[in-house]
Enzyme design. Structure first.
Site, short mmCIF file in Angstrom:
data_model
loop_
_atom_site.label_atom_id
_atom_site.label_comp_id
_atom_site.label_asym_id
_atom_site.label_seq_id
_atom_site.Cartn_x
_atom_site.Cartn_y
_atom_site.Cartn_z
CG HIS A 156 -2.13 -0.81 1.11
ND1 HIS A 156 -2.13 -2.15 1.45
CD2 HIS A 156 -3.39 -0.54 0.68
CE1 HIS A 156 -3.34 -2.66 1.23
NE2 HIS A 156 -4.12 -1.70 0.77
CE LYS A 160 -3.81 -0.46 4.91
NZ LYS A 160 -5.09 0.14 5.33
P1 NAD Z 1 -7.56 9.79 4.86
O1 NAD Z 1 -6.68 10.08 6.02
O2 NAD Z 1 -7.21 10.36 3.53
O3 NAD Z 1 -9.07 10.24 5.19
C1 NAD Z 1 -9.68 10.11 6.45
C2 NAD Z 1 -10.49 11.38 6.67
O4 NAD Z 1 -11.28 11.23 7.86
C3 NAD Z 1 -9.60 12.63 6.87
O5 NAD Z 1 -9.99 13.65 5.96
C4 NAD Z 1 -9.87 13.02 8.31
O6 NAD Z 1 -9.79 14.42 8.54
C5 NAD Z 1 -11.30 12.49 8.49
N1 NAD Z 1 -11.70 12.40 9.89
C6 NAD Z 1 -10.93 12.07 10.97
N2 NAD Z 1 -11.66 12.16 12.11
C7 NAD Z 1 -12.92 12.55 11.73
C8 NAD Z 1 -14.11 12.81 12.44
N3 NAD Z 1 -14.19 12.70 13.79
N4 NAD Z 1 -15.22 13.19 11.74
C9 NAD Z 1 -15.18 13.30 10.40
N5 NAD Z 1 -14.05 13.07 9.66
C10 NAD Z 1 -12.94 12.70 10.33
O7 NAD Z 1 -7.65 8.20 4.79
P2 NAD Z 1 -8.21 7.30 3.58
O8 NAD Z 1 -7.07 6.81 2.75
O9 NAD Z 1 -9.36 8.00 2.93
O10 NAD Z 1 -8.72 6.01 4.40
C11 NAD Z 1 -9.72 6.14 5.40
C12 NAD Z 1 -9.98 4.76 6.00
O11 NAD Z 1 -10.59 3.92 5.02
C13 NAD Z 1 -8.72 4.01 6.47
O12 NAD Z 1 -9.04 3.26 7.62
C14 NAD Z 1 -8.41 3.06 5.31
O13 NAD Z 1 -7.66 1.94 5.68
C15 NAD Z 1 -9.82 2.70 4.90
N6 NAD Z 1 -9.99 2.21 3.54
C16 NAD Z 1 -10.89 1.21 3.38
C17 NAD Z 1 -11.19 0.74 2.13
C18 NAD Z 1 -12.26 -0.30 1.97
O14 NAD Z 1 -12.60 -0.69 0.84
N7 NAD Z 1 -12.86 -0.75 3.08
C19 NAD Z 1 -10.52 1.25 1.00
C20 NAD Z 1 -9.59 2.28 1.19
C21 NAD Z 1 -9.34 2.76 2.46
#
Ligand code: NAD
Length: 271
Positions: A156, A160
């Site tokens: 990744h 991450k």
């Molecule tokens: P990222 O850090 O780019 O985005 C996360 C966002 O959440 C940030 O903008 C942050 O400010 C926001 N956030 C944090 N606390 C918050 C709150 N209390 N209220 C509202 N927003 C809040 O991360 P990302 O790459 O977008 O990944 C996010 C999550 O999704 C990770 O856990 C990642 O592993 C997961 N993910 C899952 C899949 C899937 O298919 N299930 C795919 C990709 C990523």
């Protein structure tokens, strides 16, 4: 029409989810939420994805956004934020699609308890291809049994924060279950130094963090004389986002409960 709110809307997945909802004629974006203190709070959500204004502002309070009549909240944030959002959605009675990975056992328990009151689709990976990979790994493990060494390799991007990935762990769990093993007891996370010979009953994980890799997963089944590799490579976040929106539509017809992407795709029990 499925009315959707996206939390973590300014994040990598949040922005892709906004695009996925806007591109779906059967879905409407009714709200977008970010953490308090985020620099973009109050701006129009269209700006997050390089579009004209949508008339929806980025807000910090999920509770007040939910008063607008919302069908599903899609949450890809952090474990702490997801827990907070689960509490709010449970209180209001709003369904959730949860993609956040890295939840602890206790946090997972809270999610399970909330699913007694609301329908939740939670998956470490919402891509259709990955969910098919899970199925293929299950079938391979069933047929190959204990005659092979199983290793799971994932890569990744450098941002991450959890490892191994939730998807890699899900692959490990599927294989372990099929082989009649407890993953926690047989797992080996990386190797270093004098490790001794490999124990066939272990399942090894190798993790790569580099550059902008969206997400690669390989399950390697190796015997003497041959090996089988099942590999999935994501080249865009849109496959996760469109899978999550598909799950949001599917949840509308479901009673309270905890579901995963295998349920959404009807893969449970297949093959
Ligand atoms: P990222 O850090 O780019 O985005 C996360 C966002 O959440 C940030 O903008 C942050 O400010 C926001 N956030 C944090 N606390 C918050 C709150 N209390 N209220 C509202 N927003 C809040 O991360 P990302 O790459 O977008 O990944 C996010 C999550 O999704 C990770 O856990 C990642 O592993 C997961 N993910 C899952 C899949 C899937 O298919 N299930 C795919 C990709 C990523």
């Amino acid at each position: 029409m499925t009315r959707i709110v996206i939390t973590g809307a300014a994040g990598r997945m949040g922005r892709t989810l906004i695009e996925a909802v806007l591109n779906d004629p059967d879905a409407t974006l009714v709200g977008a939420v970010e953490r308090s203190g985020h620099a973009l709070l109050g701006s129009d959500v269209g700006a997050l994805v390089g579009r004209d204004p949508l008339g929806i502002t980025l807000q910090s309070s999920l509770g007040s956004v939910l008063s607008n009549g919302v069908d599903v909240v899609i949450d890809f944030t952090t474990p702490m934020a997801t827990l907070e959002h689960i509490g709010i959605c449970r209180h209001v009675g709003t369904r959730m699609v949860i993609g956040t990975t890295g939840l602890s056992r206790d946090q997972q328990l809270v999610l399970e308890q909330a699913s007694r009151d609301i329908a939740i689709a939670a998956a470490p990976n919402f891509s259709v291809g990955v969910n098919l990979t899970l199925k293929l790994a299950e079938v391979a493990a069933r047929i190959l049994g204990d005659s092979v060494d199983v290793e799971i390799i994932e890569a990744h991007h450098r941002h991450k924060v959890d490892a191994p990935s939730g998807t890699a762990l899900a692959l490990g769990q599927v294989v372990a279950r099929e082989l009649g093993r407890d993953l926690e007891e047989c797992v080996v996370y990386g190797r270093q130094g004098h490790t001794g010979e490999r124990d066939r009953k272990t399942i090894g994980f190798a993790t790569i963090r580099a550059g902008d890799i969206i997400g690669d997963h390989t399950v390697l089944f190796a015997a003497s004389g041959e090996r089988l590799e099942i590999t999935h490579r994501a080249s865009s976040r849109m496959n996760f986002a469109s899978g999550a929106v598909r799950a949001a539509h599917w949840l509308l017809d479901q009673p309270p409960g905890l579901y995963d992407m295998q349920d959404v795709l009807g893969l449970k029990g297949a093959v």
